[in-house]
Design a protein around this motif. Sequence first.
Motif, PDB file in Angstrom:
ATOM      1  N   VAL A  10       0.740  -1.099  -0.140  1.00 32.97           N
ATOM      2  CA  VAL A  10       0.002   0.085   0.068  1.00 32.97           C
ATOM      3  C   VAL A  10       0.866   1.243   0.017  1.00 32.97           C
ATOM      4  N   LYS A  11       0.227   2.340  -0.413  1.00 33.18           N
ATOM      5  CA  LYS A  11       1.056   3.715  -0.484  1.00 33.18           C
ATOM      6  C   LYS A  11       1.092   4.312   0.742  1.00 33.18           C
ATOM      7  N   LEU A  12       2.085   4.640   1.324  1.00 30.99           N
ATOM      8  CA  LEU A  12       2.099   5.213   2.850  1.00 30.99           C
ATOM      9  C   LEU A  12       2.288   6.769   2.728  1.00 30.99           C
ATOM     10  N   HIS A  13       1.434   7.678   3.307  1.00 30.96           N
ATOM     11  CA  HIS A  13       1.700   8.959   3.517  1.00 30.96           C
ATOM     12  C   HIS A  13       2.105   9.218   4.776  1.00 30.96           C
ATOM     13  N   VAL A  14       3.150   9.831   5.091  1.00 29.52           N
ATOM     14  CA  VAL A  14       3.628  10.562   6.210  1.00 29.52           C
ATOM     15  C   VAL A  14       3.403  12.068   6.319  1.00 29.52           C
ATOM     16  N   LEU A  15       2.803  12.562   7.071  1.00 30.32           N
ATOM     17  CA  LEU A  15       2.275  14.066   7.186  1.00 30.32           C
ATOM     18  C   LEU A  15       2.806  14.524   8.565  1.00 30.32           C
ATOM     19  N   ASP A  16       3.951  15.446   8.556  1.00 32.95           N
ATOM     20  CA  ASP A  16       4.382  15.999   9.640  1.00 32.95           C
ATOM     21  C   ASP A  16       3.621  17.312  10.149  1.00 32.95           C
ATOM     22  N   ARG A  17       2.817  17.039  11.006  1.00 32.41           N
ATOM     23  CA  ARG A  17       1.983  17.939  11.762  1.00 32.41           C
ATOM     24  C   ARG A  17       2.344  18.404  13.009  1.00 32.41           C
ATOM     25  N   ARG A  18       3.394  18.307  13.464  1.00 32.79           N
ATOM     26  CA  ARG A  18       3.899  18.421  14.922  1.00 32.79           C
ATOM     27  C   ARG A  18       3.543  19.707  15.344  1.00 32.79           C
ATOM     28  N   GLN A  19       4.125  20.774  14.302  1.00 36.43           N
ATOM     29  CA  GLN A  19       4.115  22.311  14.680  1.00 36.43           C
ATOM     30  C   GLN A  19       2.618  22.761  14.619  1.00 36.43           C
ATOM     31  N   GLU A  20       1.825  22.442  13.823  1.00 41.43           N
ATOM     32  CA  GLU A  20       0.416  22.651  13.823  1.00 41.43           C
ATOM     33  C   GLU A  20      -0.184  22.287  15.004  1.00 41.43           C
ATOM     34  N   PHE A  21      -0.057  20.886  15.386  1.00 45.28           N
ATOM     35  CA  PHE A  21      -0.671  20.108  16.769  1.00 45.28           C
ATOM     36  C   PHE A  21      -0.183  20.959  17.749  1.00 45.28           C
ATOM     37  N   ALA A  22       0.949  21.506  18.031  1.00 43.03           N
ATOM     38  CA  ALA A  22       1.371  22.188  19.213  1.00 43.03           C
ATOM     39  C   ALA A  22       0.624  23.629  19.195  1.00 43.03           C
ATOM     40  N   ALA A  23       0.670  24.259  18.238  1.00 44.37           N
ATOM     41  CA  ALA A  23       0.236  25.584  18.048  1.00 44.37           C
ATOM     42  C   ALA A  23      -1.264  25.768  18.077  1.00 44.37           C
ATOM     43  N   SER A  24      -1.915  24.876  17.291  1.00 47.21           N
ATOM     44  CA  SER A  24      -3.506  25.192  17.196  1.00 47.21           C
ATOM     45  C   SER A  24      -4.223  24.057  17.844  1.00 47.21           C
ATOM     46  N   PHE A  25      -3.653  23.069  18.657  1.00 44.92           N
ATOM     47  CA  PHE A  25      -4.505  22.045  19.524  1.00 44.92           C
ATOM     48  C   PHE A  25      -3.953  22.155  21.005  1.00 44.92           C
ATOM     49  N   VAL A  26      -2.438  22.085  21.183  1.00 47.74           N
ATOM     50  CA  VAL A  26      -1.972  22.077  22.674  1.00 47.74           C
ATOM     51  C   VAL A  26      -2.154  23.395  23.237  1.00 47.74           C
ATOM     52  N   ALA A  27      -1.575  24.314  22.503  1.00 45.49           N
ATOM     53  CA  ALA A  27      -1.720  25.891  23.227  1.00 45.49           C
ATOM     54  C   ALA A  27      -3.070  26.161  23.419  1.00 45.49           C
ATOM     55  N   PRO A  28      -4.146  25.913  22.584  1.00 42.83           N
ATOM     56  CA  PRO A  28      -5.415  26.243  23.040  1.00 42.83           C
ATOM     57  C   PRO A  28      -5.853  25.353  24.440  1.00 42.83           C
ATOM     58  N   ALA A  29      -5.596  24.231  24.408  1.00 39.74           N
ATOM     59  CA  ALA A  29      -5.759  23.253  25.568  1.00 39.74           C
ATOM     60  C   ALA A  29      -5.015  23.871  26.696  1.00 39.74           C
ATOM     61  N   ILE A  30      -3.989  24.324  26.683  1.00 38.43           N
ATOM     62  CA  ILE A  30      -3.156  24.878  27.793  1.00 38.43           C
ATOM     63  C   ILE A  30      -4.191  26.303  28.460  1.00 38.43           C
ATOM     64  N   ALA A  31      -4.373  26.995  27.373  1.00 35.97           N
ATOM     65  CA  ALA A  31      -5.348  27.984  27.898  1.00 35.97           C
ATOM     66  C   ALA A  31      -6.584  27.953  28.614  1.00 35.97           C
ATOM     67  N   ALA A  32      -7.125  26.692  27.909  1.00 34.48           N
ATOM     68  CA  ALA A  32      -8.550  26.228  28.413  1.00 34.48           C
ATOM     69  C   ALA A  32      -8.418  25.411  29.590  1.00 34.48           C
ATOM     70  N   GLN A  33      -7.123  25.206  29.972  1.00 32.71           N
ATOM     71  CA  GLN A  33      -6.970  24.319  31.293  1.00 32.71           C
ATOM     72  C   GLN A  33      -7.656  22.997  31.070  1.00 32.71           C
TER      73      GLN A  33
END
Length: 399
Positions: free
Chosen positions: A72-95
């Motif tokens: 099968v064809k594998l696609h590896v997508l590096d989304r670490r920066q987006e995850f940190a900025a747009s998902f983890v950071a809001p979660a910190i602010a939201a406690q």
Amino acid sequence: MHTPPIRSFHQIESGIDPAVPIVTLFSGGLDSSYLLLRLRQVGLTAIHAVSVDLGEDESSAYKQQIADALGVKLHVLDRRQEFAASFVAPAIAAQAVYLGVHPVSSTLSRPLIAQSAVELAATLGAQAIIHTANRSQNTLRRLNGALSLLGYQGLYGSPYDLDPVDREDKLRALQAAGVDLLDGRVVSGDSNLWCREFESGILDDPEEHAVPDSMYRWSALDTQAAPRSLTVSFEAGRPVAVDGERLPLVELIAGLNDNVGQYGLGRYSGLEHLDHGEKVLEIREMPAAWLLLGSYRHVETACLDAELMREKQHLEQIWVREALEGRWFGELRLAAQQFIDACAGQTTGSVTWQLHVGGGETRAIVAPRPRYLRDRERWEAQSIALEAAPYSAPLPPLV
């Protein structure tokens, strides 16, 4: 008309065109590897496995090896920066802590994984997005909920929902096909740069569970670790520096996982509810989260009015509930986020900790426009002087 989600292998075998591309979510684990094998066995020829790199344990080379073995064809997508900025950071602010028990984790990763799959499916003209969550995993409603709210028009869902396959049967089928997975796993794991999580297997029974110390990587206790001072700084609600060194959020979190984890800090355990109210045990290690969430609350308290904070704490659990139930892209979570962002805009400052084996205490809470007092007696004297002035003049004579 709404298309019902995929819930069994029979639906795949009878309802999917074998020549039209499909996208599968691929972690490199047993369930996602067996899914690829099963899809190949029923004659699908355009299978695209997508792995969204959020800082997980499994290497891309290992995943590529499995994908190659299964054709099968594998696609590896590096989304670490987006995850940190747009998902983890809001979660910190939201406690974002589930019922005060543990910080949320897969709640944050699933929406981004779903979004990445939808984007890839659009470029491929894929007819379906298939994942491997089962009904004892909260991932089922989080992925399905995100795919629905994102407006994906193709088929989507997990065949394991109504059609589970025994672990040993999956291993035997893969071995017969020449695929030997990493063996010896006694639990189900999920990891990203924010959290390493364990569940199932030897952790199935909440009344009797013990996690082997070897499973902990970030919070492996160094009994010889010397006490140290550590300062974390925030600007407008975002973590920006450790000990005065400005760092991108991905690197900042990784560094804290190492520096805080060596003291054995950041381990969580607790029950989380499933779709129909049943509870399952989950174990986490999150040293950076332990420090960042605690630090943020201290800085926030230094910067915000008490009544504003009381209302924010109410909205925090609404935010957590909506995200946890698979409605990250829903209107209520987004509306709560606007309130939280407004509070975050005023949250700037730093916290200095003294860390030691098994614990840590604050040594300094600093804000540029603080609401705290640094000299109570002086403040009290000034306050009394201001309020007493109108009462110092003699009383007018009685008529």
